[in-house]
Design a protein around this motif. Structure first.
Motif, PDB file in Angstrom:
ATOM      1  N   MET A   1       0.810  -1.190   0.000  1.00  0.00           N
ATOM      2  CA  MET A   1       0.000   0.000   0.000  1.00  0.00           C
ATOM      3  C   MET A   1       0.865   1.271   0.000  1.00  0.00           C
ATOM      4  N   GLU A   2       1.950   1.273   0.793  1.00  0.00           N
ATOM      5  CA  GLU A   2       2.788   2.465   0.897  1.00  0.00           C
ATOM      6  C   GLU A   2       3.476   2.821  -0.416  1.00  0.00           C
ATOM      7  N   ASP A   3       3.744   1.845  -1.269  1.00  0.00           N
ATOM      8  CA  ASP A   3       4.463   2.094  -2.517  1.00  0.00           C
ATOM      9  C   ASP A   3       3.542   2.433  -3.680  1.00  0.00           C
ATOM     10  N   GLN A   4       2.241   2.310  -3.491  1.00  0.00           N
ATOM     11  CA  GLN A   4       1.303   2.551  -4.582  1.00  0.00           C
ATOM     12  C   GLN A   4       0.936   4.027  -4.660  1.00  0.00           C
ATOM     13  N   ASN A   5       0.943   4.567  -5.873  1.00  0.00           N
ATOM     14  CA  ASN A   5       0.562   5.950  -6.103  1.00  0.00           C
ATOM     15  C   ASN A   5      -0.948   6.000  -6.332  1.00  0.00           C
ATOM     16  N   PRO A   6      -1.703   6.629  -5.425  1.00  0.00           N
ATOM     17  CA  PRO A   6      -3.147   6.682  -5.584  1.00  0.00           C
ATOM     18  C   PRO A   6      -3.627   7.790  -6.530  1.00  0.00           C
ATOM     19  N   TRP A   7      -2.704   8.569  -7.075  1.00  0.00           N
ATOM     20  CA  TRP A   7      -3.033   9.665  -7.980  1.00  0.00           C
ATOM     21  C   TRP A   7      -2.914   9.194  -9.430  1.00  0.00           C
ATOM     22  N   THR A   8      -3.794   9.675 -10.298  1.00  0.00           N
ATOM     23  CA  THR A   8      -3.689   9.432 -11.736  1.00  0.00           C
ATOM     24  C   THR A   8      -3.494  10.781 -12.416  1.00  0.00           C
ATOM     25  N   THR A   9      -2.413  10.893 -13.181  1.00  0.00           N
ATOM     26  CA  THR A   9      -2.151  12.126 -13.911  1.00  0.00           C
ATOM     27  C   THR A   9      -2.764  12.000 -15.297  1.00  0.00           C
ATOM     28  N   LEU A  10      -3.641  12.939 -15.631  1.00  0.00           N
ATOM     29  CA  LEU A  10      -4.302  12.943 -16.935  1.00  0.00           C
ATOM     30  C   LEU A  10      -3.519  13.755 -17.955  1.00  0.00           C
ATOM     31  N   GLU A  11      -2.957  14.864 -17.482  1.00  0.00           N
ATOM     32  CA  GLU A  11      -2.258  15.783 -18.373  1.00  0.00           C
ATOM     33  C   GLU A  11      -1.366  16.681 -17.528  1.00  0.00           C
ATOM     34  N   SER A  12      -0.237  17.117 -18.075  1.00  0.00           N
ATOM     35  CA  SER A  12       0.678  18.009 -17.357  1.00  0.00           C
ATOM     36  C   SER A  12       1.118  19.129 -18.283  1.00  0.00           C
ATOM     37  N   GLU A  13       1.253  20.325 -17.706  1.00  0.00           N
ATOM     38  CA  GLU A  13       1.704  21.468 -18.486  1.00  0.00           C
ATOM     39  C   GLU A  13       2.665  22.302 -17.643  1.00  0.00           C
ATOM     40  N   VAL A  14       3.849  22.585 -18.194  1.00  0.00           N
ATOM     41  CA  VAL A  14       4.801  23.463 -17.521  1.00  0.00           C
ATOM     42  C   VAL A  14       4.261  24.885 -17.640  1.00  0.00           C
TER      43      VAL A  14
END
Length: 184
Positions: A1-14
């Motif tokens: 559980m501690e190593d799992q990323n619960p976030w999903t990134t849909l898109e990123s912009e600088v």
């Protein structure tokens, strides 16, 4: 559980990028399933802090006006260290630049992340001992005041909330524990 990323990134912009930081806005699905944004500040250098301590248990503080705070701040000597450079070399350079001090003995005493809810900035703190006084060489953007104080007085400034810089607070508290534990 501690190593799992619960976030999903849909898109990123600088959104912003310079020589020191990059700010990215991420469109995300958060751990509870909702959509939103997450701002992230990526630092392009290590944050380096140095607590110099002489044989009589005196230390040095550096005072300067901090633009983001719109206030004057007393701190341990600090600066940035490029990722491609040994952090200890960065610490040696910063101590000399800001205080004119060099040290024969160095010990890494703490690593910590600063403001990890929005930033990946890693801070490395060193204890510098067996000191030699030279001439300070601050960078052109720095208008510094340096003062030598008994370490116990500096600790009391932290205890009273008069030193608020997180790197300084962590370094001073760590060294106080080291003294109490007989490590110094």
């Amino acid at each position: 559980m501690e190593d799992q990323n619960p976030w999903t990134t849909l898109e990123s912009e600088v959104k912003y990028d310079n020589n020191w930081i990059r700010v990215t806005e991420h469109q995300v699905i958060n751990p509870s399933g909702g959509t939103g944004i997450y701002g992230e500040v990526h630092f392009k250098n290590f944050a380096i802090g140095i607590l110099p301590l002489d044989e009589e248990k005196n230390t040095w503080l550096v005072g300067q006006y901090r633009f983001p705070l719109k206030a004057y701040s007393w701190e341990i000597p600090e600066g940035g260290g490029p990722f491609h450079e040994d952090p200890l070399e960065s610490a040696r350079r910063e101590l000399l630049e800001e205080t004119g001090l060099s040290a024969k003995n160095w010990k890494e005493i703490q690593r910590m992340h600063l403001s990890n809810s929005v930033s990946d900035e890693l801070n490395i703190i060193y204890l510098a001992t067996n000191l030699i006084q030279g001439i300070a060489m601050p960078e052109e953007t720095e208008q510094l005041v340096v003062k030598k104080l008994p370490f116990e007085d500096v600790y009391q400034l932290v205890a009273k909330g008069e030193i608020t810089d997180s790197v300084s607070v962590a370094a001073i508290m760590k060294v106080k524990l080291m003294i109490l534990n007989g490590e110094i």
